[in-house]
Design an enzyme around this catalytic site. Structure first.
Site, short mmCIF file in Angstrom:
data_model
loop_
_atom_site.label_atom_id
_atom_site.label_comp_id
_atom_site.label_asym_id
_atom_site.label_seq_id
_atom_site.Cartn_x
_atom_site.Cartn_y
_atom_site.Cartn_z
N ARG A 17 0.99 -1.11 -0.13
CA ARG A 17 0.06 0.14 -0.05
C ARG A 17 0.84 1.21 0.06
NH1 ARG A 17 -2.27 -3.62 3.86
NH2 ARG A 17 -4.40 -4.32 3.40
N LYS A 55 -2.40 -2.54 7.47
CA LYS A 55 -3.89 -2.19 7.96
C LYS A 55 -4.24 -3.39 8.81
CE LYS A 55 -8.10 -1.88 5.38
NZ LYS A 55 -8.72 -1.94 3.89
N HIS A 58 -2.71 2.68 -5.78
CA HIS A 58 -3.39 1.40 -5.29
C HIS A 58 -3.51 0.37 -6.29
CE1 HIS A 58 -4.84 -0.35 -1.43
NE2 HIS A 58 -5.64 -1.18 -2.27
N ARG A 82 -0.89 -2.55 -6.55
CA ARG A 82 -1.21 -3.48 -5.61
C ARG A 82 -2.12 -4.31 -6.24
NH1 ARG A 82 -1.19 -5.06 -0.01
NH2 ARG A 82 -3.23 -5.57 0.75
N HIS A 98 -4.16 -9.83 3.79
CA HIS A 98 -5.68 -10.14 3.79
C HIS A 98 -5.94 -11.03 5.01
CE1 HIS A 98 -6.14 -8.99 -0.84
NE2 HIS A 98 -5.99 -8.05 0.03
N TYR A 104 -9.60 -10.96 -7.04
CA TYR A 104 -8.78 -10.91 -8.10
C TYR A 104 -8.93 -11.94 -9.16
CZ TYR A 104 -6.74 -7.44 -5.17
OH TYR A 104 -6.43 -6.26 -4.32
#
Length: 328
Positions: A144, A169, A275, A278, A301, A310
């Site tokens: 990120r 995150k 972003h 990414r 994640h 994705y």
């Protein structure tokens, strides 16, 4: 006579207590500012009534207003709700009950914008210097924007080809790859940063802010090379109170603007942002046949379902199914 928010916020102020409660729980500065903004909007919406006087009905009215009148997204509405729930549970000490009648903003399912390898190459070709290096790291390691900017020298392991992402995150650390092709330019960049740091030390400065209270535990650490930013700002900032000088990492707006201009000059039709690198990283790994669990770990994640998005943007149309029109 009801208590007015402006009078009750005097000693101590409600927002000060609110910020203190978030800092105790190690919420990020950005979350702190965002939550405070939602509390202010909530209070203003109800004509400056103190939140202690209000409850489920007022929260419902505010959230419904956001969805119906302001047409905010579902994620924005949920963010406002999270801020208010935190306020009532952790500052006011009141548990919020049923919120079943609130009108929810419909949450759409958006597919991420993904660049092809040729588009990534064209975009990177319009960048140079540290901007190129930062963009290459975001694409090559799935970082990120703020994870890239907050890298410190000790987070780069050249011998193991690894990058340690600290406090990402969800306040999670993770390890991702250091692209082989970026080791040499990154090493050259760090030599320049080291020279700048040595000059700062010679001038009597060269100290950076450390996370938490580490600077009190290790007083000399802020001046150590390993704690310095990989991408420091060009000019030293000055503390107006102490007159001390130091460097923070580069401001995110500089790389955001550079990527936007690079996308324009590369004549990309897609809307490319920092972003997007990414998203492209994850998709291109999937295209390369890598295991989705591995990609989940590299991306940081929490749930594999987030990574699964994705699979919908792979250039294989319908999971590799050939369209009947192609057989005509």
């Amino acid at each position: 006579m009801r208590a007015d928010f402006r009078t009750v916020q005097n000693s101590p102020k409600l927002l000060e207590l609110f910020r203190e409660a978030m800092r105790v729980r190690h919420y990020s500065k950005r979350t702190e500012d965002t939550y405070c903004a939602w509390v202010k909007r909530y209070v203003h919406f109800h004509n400056m009534r103190h939140p202690k006087e209000m409850g489920e009905l007022e929260i419902n009215a505010f959230l419904t207003h956001l969805a119906v009148a302001e047409k905010v997204s579902a994620s924005t509405q949920n963010q406002a709700l999270s801020a208010l729930l935190f306020l009532y549970r952790n500052v006011i000490g009141k548990e919020v009950g049923d919120l079943g009648h609130v009108i929810r903003a419909r949450k759409p399912i958006h597919l991420p914008v993904v660049l092809t390898r040729e588009e990534v190459k064209a975009l990177l070709g319009q960048l140079s210097g540290d901007k190129w290096l930062m963009a290459s790291l975001m694409y090559g390691a799935g970082l990120r924007l703020m994870e890239c900017l907050r890298l410190r020298v000790q987070d780069i392991d050249f011998s193991c080809n690894e990058i340690l992402v600290r406090d990402g995150k969800g306040a999670k650390d993770r390890i991702t790859m250091l692209p082989e092709s970026l080791k040499k330019p990154l090493g050259e960049h760090l030599k320049q940063v080291k020279s700048m740091h040595d000059k700062d030390l010679a001038d009597g400065w060269g100290r950076v802010l450390l996370p938490g209270a580490l600077d009190r535990k290790y007083p000399n650490a802020p001046a150590e090379w390993r704690w310095q930013w990989v991408f420091p700002q060009e000019h030293r900032w000055v503390n107006t109170t102490t007159r001390e000088e130091g460097r923070h990492h580069i401001d995110e707006s500089l790389i955001q603007k550079a990527v936007k201009e690079a996308a324009f000059h590369a004549q990309l039709i897609k809307r490319a942002t920092c972003h997007t690198f990414r998203h492209s990283f994850a998709t291109h790994l999937l295209e390369g046949g890598y295991d989705i669990r591995t990609i989940q770990e590299l991306m940081g994640h929490k749930d594999v379902s987030t990574t699964m998005i994705y699979t919908h943007v792979l250039n294989k149309g319908g999971h590799g199914v050939k369209s009947p029109v192609d057989g005509l």
